[in-house]
Design an enzyme around this catalytic site. Sequence first.
Site, PDB file in Angstrom:
ATOM      1  N   ASP A 115       0.826  -1.199   0.000  1.00  0.00           N
ATOM      2  CA  ASP A 115       0.000   0.000   0.000  1.00  0.00           C
ATOM      3  C   ASP A 115       0.868   1.259   0.000  1.00  0.00           C
ATOM      4  O   ASP A 115       1.888   1.323   0.701  1.00  0.00           O
ATOM      5  CB  ASP A 115      -0.891  -0.021   1.250  1.00  0.00           C
ATOM      6  CG  ASP A 115      -1.938   1.065   1.263  1.00  0.00           C
ATOM      7  OD1 ASP A 115      -2.787   1.073   0.356  1.00  0.00           O
ATOM      8  OD2 ASP A 115      -1.913   1.893   2.193  1.00  0.00           O
ATOM      9  N   GLU A 134      14.939 -15.141  -0.104  1.00  0.00           N
ATOM     10  CA  GLU A 134      15.328 -16.198   0.844  1.00  0.00           C
ATOM     11  C   GLU A 134      14.367 -17.379   0.790  1.00  0.00           C
ATOM     12  O   GLU A 134      14.662 -18.458   1.322  1.00  0.00           O
ATOM     13  CB  GLU A 134      15.332 -15.640   2.272  1.00  0.00           C
ATOM     14  CG  GLU A 134      16.318 -14.500   2.499  1.00  0.00           C
ATOM     15  CD  GLU A 134      16.067 -13.808   3.844  1.00  0.00           C
ATOM     16  OE1 GLU A 134      15.245 -14.328   4.635  1.00  0.00           O
ATOM     17  OE2 GLU A 134      16.688 -12.764   4.090  1.00  0.00           O
TER      18      GLU A 134
END
Length: 553
Positions: free
Chosen positions: A207, A267
């Site tokens: 956002d 990751e």
Amino acid sequence: MASEWWRSAVIYQVYPRSFADSNGDGIGDLPGITSRLEKIAELGADAVWLSPFQPSPQNDAGYDVADYVGVAPLFGTLEDFDALLARAHQLTLKVIIDLVPNHTSSEHEWFKAALAAGPGSPERERYLFRDGRGHGGNEPPNNWQSVFGGGAWTRVTEADGTPGQWYLHLFDVTQPDLNWRSPVVRESFRDILRFWLDRGVDGFRVDVAHGLIKAEGLPDYTPPKPRSMGGGHTGAEDVEDKPETAPYWGQDGVHEIFREWHQVLAEYDGDRALCGEAWVEPLSKLAQWVRPDEMQQTFNFSYLLTEWQAEAQREVITESLEAFESVGAPATWVLSNHDVLRHTTRLALSFESPQGAGVGPRDIPNLPERHFALRRGRAATALMLALPGSAYLYQGEELGLPEVADLPDDARQDPTWFRTGGERYGRDGCRVPIPWEAEAPAYGFSPSGASWLPQPPEWAELARDEQESDPGSTLAMYHELLNLRREHALGEGSLEFLEGYGEDVVAFRNQDVTVISNLGGWDFYLPDGRVIGASAPVGRNLPPDTTVWMVTE
């Protein structure tokens, strides 16, 4: 689809409080969403994006987050979220969740601690607290205005009862902006990302991704006139072509933040994705948000804001493809979301609707005739779904839902309505709970018949169960076009504009599909070929406000 799923995905936005209510309190919830996920998969979507469901006082419908690593009791529990995620993955749907990093709720523990700790404290460094200007610091630190109306600064009362510092809130007074120059804030959000990634989410819609860094010194700034046809919790009033950039939008420092986030997602297995809500123009600048080491996608609001006019459509499509391809990112396409007028209304308006204005009772005499607006909206959808890249759908658009204009004043809940004293209606009209079953209480949204915003009586005929048995329904069109999009790999294709169709027509080829959209006022003769999909019935002629997909022999 391509191995990186987000490059060609169709992503369906769920606005949780308006999708499906399982417990009868009139507000949608996570178990309700889980119970309806199969319908999203059947439609042909590849992923679901969930608007905020985290703990919040709901002053801005959940975009005022009080705890980033939980679930609001209003929507359920973490166990309910885990069940939703598991069911979505079982249906081969990816799940993207909303993350709101520009600001927190004033009820967040960080902000409570900042108020208690006082000026100069590490706790206040999490936010943008400043001393006031003028005698006794009685004037705000600068002239910035809130996106929701009114000033963007609020003065606090210190613990000893004296008037104190001011804090910045680009949105509601209950949404204090975070200080993204703080290493503590950055570390906290990397931990928040990992919390949800560990649970198995496939990505984040970020956002106000263009607003995290503010210019040094927080200089005064007066924005230009609002851009028409937009709307929402975005800062879109500063979408502009002039070279000056608002000191609170689009600052270069945001890119360092998203490079850090990119590394966190890397990751994890499975091509996790970041999609930015970045109201930035021109598109060549927006493309900086999706360079290879930053976000995977960003919303294409330039496309959403483009009027239904052939030359304008050709220009924005060309510019979008060139801009995103220049950095190796997919173009994205979107016509509706929880912040803007539904496109089945917006594209047929005969008057300007500035960002955040919405429509309401005083606009009703000037609103477009419903069937005309729906026809145009369907034609725009058929054009959009044929474009290469990733497409976003907003819940209910597959039913052809229009913007709801006749909400009573006492039902409205958008802070824009209150902060402008009713001058702007805001975004409630696109957030009305959607209809599932024509004869059920609340049209199947809630078993009790309760609904946090009132549903129009004419929505009975638009309910999903009514449309499922109608081969000419908007739902049937979405089913057909999404299946064809996948079958012909249009999301992974490339676009070649076709000449010779006239200035009021958008015509192009993607893979083996020829797409022709008539944005003018007259029929024209279709070329030879086999029609495989259309936004409205066609014969040898293509009527106005109609899009057709063809395979030419």
